[in-house]
Design a protein around this motif. Sequence first.
Motif, mmCIF file in Angstrom:
data_model
loop_
_atom_site.group_PDB
_atom_site.id
_atom_site.type_symbol
_atom_site.label_atom_id
_atom_site.label_comp_id
_atom_site.label_asym_id
_atom_site.label_seq_id
_atom_site.Cartn_x
_atom_site.Cartn_y
_atom_site.Cartn_z
ATOM 1 N N TYR A 87 35.151 17.741 57.219
ATOM 2 C CA TYR A 87 34.563 18.990 57.699
ATOM 3 C C TYR A 87 34.789 19.182 59.196
ATOM 4 C CZ TYR A 87 32.001 18.598 53.277
ATOM 5 O OH TYR A 87 31.676 18.458 51.955
ATOM 6 N N VAL A 88 34.685 20.437 59.596
ATOM 7 C CA VAL A 88 34.614 20.818 61.005
ATOM 8 C C VAL A 88 33.255 21.477 61.196
ATOM 9 C CG1 VAL A 88 35.556 22.333 62.792
ATOM 10 C CG2 VAL A 88 37.098 21.121 61.236
ATOM 11 N N HIS A 89 32.573 21.138 62.282
ATOM 12 C CA HIS A 89 31.261 21.705 62.555
ATOM 13 C C HIS A 89 31.276 22.511 63.850
ATOM 14 C CE1 HIS A 89 30.144 18.673 59.567
ATOM 15 N NE2 HIS A 89 29.055 19.383 59.359
ATOM 16 N N GLU A 90 30.410 23.503 63.887
ATOM 17 C CA GLU A 90 30.272 24.334 65.082
ATOM 18 C C GLU A 90 28.819 24.308 65.544
ATOM 19 O OE1 GLU A 90 31.072 28.912 66.666
ATOM 20 O OE2 GLU A 90 30.989 28.488 64.506
ATOM 21 N N LEU A 91 28.648 24.023 66.825
ATOM 22 C CA LEU A 91 27.333 24.086 67.450
ATOM 23 C C LEU A 91 27.257 25.386 68.246
ATOM 24 C CD1 LEU A 91 24.606 22.754 68.293
ATOM 25 C CD2 LEU A 91 25.853 21.743 70.213
ATOM 26 N N ALA A 92 26.399 26.304 67.816
ATOM 27 C CA ALA A 92 26.221 27.583 68.496
ATOM 28 C C ALA A 92 24.883 27.560 69.226
ATOM 29 C CB ALA A 92 26.262 28.736 67.498
ATOM 30 N N THR A 93 24.931 27.787 70.527
ATOM 31 C CA THR A 93 23.725 27.799 71.359
ATOM 32 C C THR A 93 23.495 29.205 71.864
ATOM 33 O OG1 THR A 93 24.178 25.515 72.057
ATOM 34 C CG2 THR A 93 22.593 26.792 73.373
ATOM 35 N N HIS A 94 22.340 29.776 71.550
ATOM 36 C CA HIS A 94 22.003 31.140 71.947
ATOM 37 C C HIS A 94 20.829 31.115 72.913
ATOM 38 C CE1 HIS A 94 23.820 32.994 67.990
ATOM 39 N NE2 HIS A 94 24.711 32.406 68.757
ATOM 40 N N ARG A 95 21.020 31.652 74.098
ATOM 41 C CA ARG A 95 19.932 31.803 75.058
ATOM 42 C C ARG A 95 19.340 33.200 74.877
ATOM 43 N NH1 ARG A 95 19.856 28.279 79.296
ATOM 44 N NH2 ARG A 95 17.767 29.144 79.533
ATOM 45 N N VAL A 96 18.091 33.246 74.447
ATOM 46 C CA VAL A 96 17.436 34.506 74.093
ATOM 47 C C VAL A 96 16.696 35.052 75.311
ATOM 48 C CG1 VAL A 96 15.801 35.588 72.505
ATOM 49 C CG2 VAL A 96 17.205 33.651 71.734
ATOM 50 N N LYS A 97 16.702 36.362 75.436
ATOM 51 C CA LYS A 97 15.961 36.983 76.531
ATOM 52 C C LYS A 97 14.474 36.667 76.377
ATOM 53 C CE LYS A 97 19.182 40.886 76.867
ATOM 54 N NZ LYS A 97 19.361 42.361 76.671
ATOM 55 N N PRO A 98 13.798 36.305 77.463
ATOM 56 C CA PRO A 98 12.362 35.989 77.370
ATOM 57 C C PRO A 98 11.576 37.120 76.715
ATOM 58 C CG PRO A 98 13.215 35.367 79.526
ATOM 59 C CD PRO A 98 14.316 36.120 78.833
ATOM 60 N N GLY A 99 10.717 36.760 75.775
ATOM 61 C CA GLY A 99 9.900 37.747 75.082
ATOM 62 C C GLY A 99 10.557 38.369 73.865
ATOM 63 N N CYS A 100 11.805 37.975 73.570
ATOM 64 C CA CYS A 100 12.548 38.603 72.467
ATOM 65 C C CYS A 100 12.829 37.652 71.305
ATOM 66 C CB CYS A 100 13.874 39.167 72.988
ATOM 67 S SG CYS A 100 13.706 40.510 74.186
ATOM 68 N N MET A 101 12.231 36.476 71.316
ATOM 69 C CA MET A 101 12.566 35.479 70.298
ATOM 70 C C MET A 101 12.225 35.948 68.887
ATOM 71 S SD MET A 101 13.949 32.632 69.459
ATOM 72 C CE MET A 101 14.170 31.648 70.951
ATOM 73 N N GLU A 102 11.072 36.579 68.710
ATOM 74 C CA GLU A 102 10.684 36.996 67.363
ATOM 75 C C GLU A 102 11.624 38.074 66.825
ATOM 76 O OE1 GLU A 102 8.505 35.434 65.490
ATOM 77 O OE2 GLU A 102 8.315 34.069 67.210
ATOM 78 N N GLU A 103 11.994 39.029 67.656
ATOM 79 C CA GLU A 103 12.942 40.067 67.227
ATOM 80 C C GLU A 103 14.310 39.444 66.923
ATOM 81 O OE1 GLU A 103 10.101 42.173 70.113
ATOM 82 O OE2 GLU A 103 11.013 40.181 69.858
ATOM 83 N N TYR A 104 14.699 38.486 67.754
ATOM 84 C CA TYR A 104 15.975 37.790 67.529
ATOM 85 C C TYR A 104 15.965 37.063 66.184
ATOM 86 C CZ TYR A 104 19.211 33.845 67.802
ATOM 87 O OH TYR A 104 20.168 32.893 67.519
ATOM 88 N N LYS A 105 14.903 36.313 65.906
ATOM 89 C CA LYS A 105 14.829 35.555 64.653
ATOM 90 C C LYS A 105 14.812 36.481 63.439
ATOM 91 C CE LYS A 105 11.228 32.967 65.639
ATOM 92 N NZ LYS A 105 10.195 31.902 65.469
ATOM 93 N N ALA A 106 14.204 37.641 63.565
ATOM 94 C CA ALA A 106 14.165 38.587 62.444
ATOM 95 C C ALA A 106 15.570 39.065 62.084
ATOM 96 C CB ALA A 106 13.268 39.772 62.792
ATOM 97 N N VAL A 107 16.402 39.297 63.098
ATOM 98 C CA VAL A 107 17.772 39.752 62.852
ATOM 99 C C VAL A 107 18.622 38.603 62.298
ATOM 100 C CG1 VAL A 107 19.873 40.669 63.892
ATOM 101 C CG2 VAL A 107 17.648 41.555 64.592
ATOM 102 N N VAL A 108 18.499 37.426 62.908
ATOM 103 C CA VAL A 108 19.285 36.276 62.463
ATOM 104 C C VAL A 108 18.922 35.895 61.035
ATOM 105 C CG1 VAL A 108 19.769 33.834 62.902
ATOM 106 C CG2 VAL A 108 19.625 35.416 64.806
ATOM 107 N N ALA A 109 17.653 36.097 60.660
ATOM 108 C CA ALA A 109 17.215 35.796 59.290
ATOM 109 C C ALA A 109 17.889 36.712 58.275
ATOM 110 C CB ALA A 109 15.700 35.925 59.188
ATOM 111 N N GLN A 110 18.432 37.825 58.706
ATOM 112 C CA GLN A 110 19.235 38.686 57.832
ATOM 113 C C GLN A 110 20.721 38.322 57.917
ATOM 114 O OE1 GLN A 110 18.227 43.040 58.093
ATOM 115 N NE2 GLN A 110 16.834 42.374 59.712
#
Length: 311
Positions: free
Chosen positions: A98-121
Amino acid sequence: MSASSGGAGCQGLVMARILPNRYLGSTNGSVRLLHSSRSLYSDEGPGNGRSTDHVAEEPKKTLPQKASHIVRSILHGSEQVRQETRDTLSKLLARGKYVHELATHRVKPGCMEEYKAVVAQLYPYIVSNFSPGTKLVGSWETDIGDLDTAIHIWEYQGYPALSKAYSDYRTDPKYKELHQKMMSFLHERRSQIMLEFQFWPTHPPVTKGGVYELRSYTLKSGTLLEWEQNWRVGVECRKHHEVPMGAWFSQLGDLNQVHHLWQYSDLQVRKEVREAAWSENGWPETVLNTVPLIQNMSSRIMLPMSFSSLK
């Protein structure tokens, strides 16, 4: 990963230390060869069943050329050995499947819940609708360490599957729509392509609860093989107290990096497990031998997202 006028003297000193006396002589303080360097690197010669009649046909090297060749070969290995090392190091260390990818996302402060809602889709959509060669190992939110950060680890069945996934992303309308929404909540993202260590395969999907720890190490150049040899022992010591979740070394992006993923029911258990490891034969030696290889290191305590395969 320049020499002064004293370089020749240093080279002579190195040769004097690494070559037996019978190969060296001294004239006015300079080092010279007493015998041809050929006998050091060739299996030709009396008593080995091969003729040496053709030796004279080879181009002759000057003494300085011979001396330079010997020093390079002994200190750094032959050109052939160095090329074979470059070609096979990843094959030697990696599981190869296998090949693996590590993706690191720096989220704007205060936007984590909105970010997770989109990523969950977005991410379940990728897993369900794209190539079966693309799988999500896990998605986490950092709880201790770099805050406002999300970590995602993807698994591809080799580089062809990775390239196909990237190509599909660029042409899929729903992906592009959800990806654009996700991007509006980020101020930085990084990607790193990794291979998993042969002795430490990535854990299959499981629900364990608790917290995950991602420990990241930047190694000194040229020390990856030594790291692997020591951790091959060290991980066996830790298996007596916990189940390792995954370990990878970088191939593209930031290089000379290693990542270890662990899971604990809580931080108190983490403390107890790490303390108990010191009673295992081999663990103190693993720490002693690997600490000098590290340039810097970091630790993240992470909480799995609702759709993560490891949670």
